[in-house]
Design an enzyme around this catalytic site. Sequence first.
Site, PDB file in Angstrom:
ATOM      1  N   CYS A 180      36.020  45.990  44.862  1.00  0.00           N
ATOM      2  CA  CYS A 180      34.679  45.179  45.800  1.00  0.00           C
ATOM      3  C   CYS A 180      35.304  45.302  47.448  1.00  0.00           C
ATOM      4  CB  CYS A 180      34.717  44.092  45.174  1.00  0.00           C
ATOM      5  SG  CYS A 180      34.493  43.953  43.525  1.00  0.00           S
ATOM      6  N   HIS A 195      33.477  36.611  50.934  1.00  0.00           N
ATOM      7  CA  HIS A 195      33.403  37.666  49.615  1.00  0.00           C
ATOM      8  C   HIS A 195      32.994  36.327  48.619  1.00  0.00           C
ATOM      9  CE1 HIS A 195      34.533  41.115  47.075  1.00  0.00           C
ATOM     10  NE2 HIS A 195      35.046  40.029  45.934  1.00  0.00           N
ATOM     11  N   GLU A 228      39.497  31.626  47.794  1.00  0.00           N
ATOM     12  CA  GLU A 228      39.204  32.323  49.519  1.00  0.00           C
ATOM     13  C   GLU A 228      38.939  31.147  50.157  1.00  0.00           C
ATOM     14  OE1 GLU A 228      36.079  35.298  50.977  1.00  0.00           O
ATOM     15  OE2 GLU A 228      35.444  34.049  49.360  1.00  0.00           O
ATOM     16  N   LYS A 251      25.516  36.299  48.792  1.00  0.00           N
ATOM     17  CA  LYS A 251      25.963  37.257  47.467  1.00  0.00           C
ATOM     18  C   LYS A 251      24.566  36.857  45.984  1.00  0.00           C
ATOM     19  CE  LYS A 251      29.968  39.630  46.952  1.00  0.00           C
ATOM     20  NZ  LYS A 251      30.888  39.208  48.709  1.00  0.00           N
ATOM     21  N   HIS A 303      26.329  41.011  44.127  1.00  0.00           N
ATOM     22  CA  HIS A 303      27.895  41.673  43.752  1.00  0.00           C
ATOM     23  C   HIS A 303      27.447  42.824  44.265  1.00  0.00           C
ATOM     24  CE1 HIS A 303      31.729  42.711  45.440  1.00  0.00           C
ATOM     25  NE2 HIS A 303      31.921  41.793  43.892  1.00  0.00           N
ATOM     26  N   PHE A 313      39.328  43.862  42.653  1.00  0.00           N
ATOM     27  CA  PHE A 313      40.195  44.352  41.381  1.00  0.00           C
ATOM     28  C   PHE A 313      41.549  45.052  42.513  1.00  0.00           C
ATOM     29  CE2 PHE A 313      36.876  43.495  37.400  1.00  0.00           C
ATOM     30  CZ  PHE A 313      36.763  41.931  38.316  1.00  0.00           C
TER      31      PHE A 313
END
Length: 418
Positions: free
Chosen positions: A168, A308, A319, A340, A345, A404
Amino acid sequence: MSSWSDRRVVITGLGVVSSLGSDPSTLWQRLVNGECGIDRIKGFDPTGFDCQIAAEVPNFDPTAAFPSPKELRRTDRFTQFAVFAGAEALKDSGVDLNVVDLNEFGVFIGSGIGGLRTTEDQHKVLLNKGPGRVSPFMIPMLILNMASGLFSLYYRLKGPNLATCSACATATHALGEAWAVIKRGDAKLMAAGGTEATVVPFGLAGFAAMKAMSTRNDDPRHASRPFDRDRDGFVMGEGAAVLILEELEHARKRGARIYCELVGYGNTSDACHMTAPDPEGEGAARAMQMALRHAGLATDQIDYVNCHATSTPVGDVCETKMLKRVFGAHAYKLAASSTKGAVGHMLGAAGAIETIICCKALEHQIAPPTINLENPDPECDLDYVANVARPMKMDTFANNSFGFGGHNAIVIGRRFTG
């Protein structure tokens, strides 16, 4: 001869394919109106899946962006998204390909997963009809570098070319690395971004098995709710976003419209866990500090952060901790939203569409909202521009992307005033 520090990079073209529209103006208007592109999946019957919702691209027709119907048939949906978004970004930039040096025009378009639909379809062919019936175009359709490769082929763009892949964080890495290419003098123009088309049974099943996705199937428009106490996972989106990055003097000479100047880039690893972020946000904090150092900006000079935040229980808290770690007291003065909830996403395309949103935010001097933030998580206690877009003075933005594998990528932009 110009040095790395002398060369400045600006954004001169925007192109997008998303659930809220396939042009930046439509996307922006619907976003600031608080609209949501998430619904029950229509591309296939999701009955039986834990998660049955996604932000799909409606009525997508890429025909005009391809040189022929035959070429179109030889591409996966993720490549079609990228080529369309890239063509729109080129058009928006006003670049005349008959005039610019195509050897100095590169392409960095990444994807987190690549041709998942082709993989799924051709695996069925293998099992049901045997190896002799597998398409000779299977491999070039599914490999994730083909979006970048074909876009450069169709427009004869012969500069640096590669496809980033960092889950991502993919698109933000593409933007940052393209910025670095121009800074070091290896290209004058770069088309950079990301693309993803994973809303297929194979993709849905895989992410659902990780227990990473929202199962709020009865209320899809409120399923993605970053920073909210009742969030239960992310909602997958599909689409692409491509931006034209350009060396400032090159842009000035041709009279280009400039959306903003890209001034900083951070790239670090958590080296912590296969899928979970560092619990204290340490790796992401180092990426932000690196981007600030490149930009020559102090922490109190950042006005807006596009987070994010994907609406997962762990990620949104991490975050928040990162922002406090880096910005200290200024963290509470930032406008920091996640978009998002509106477009889902988009995985490998997320960082690029969010950078486009940041460009529009600077242009209109409006911070886009975090929709569905109804019951704030006590651990997420910053100003997340809850539910309603906010007019504000904005000169700078930071865009966060985390993937990831522990990948952290952040870009910083500044309003261009000449």
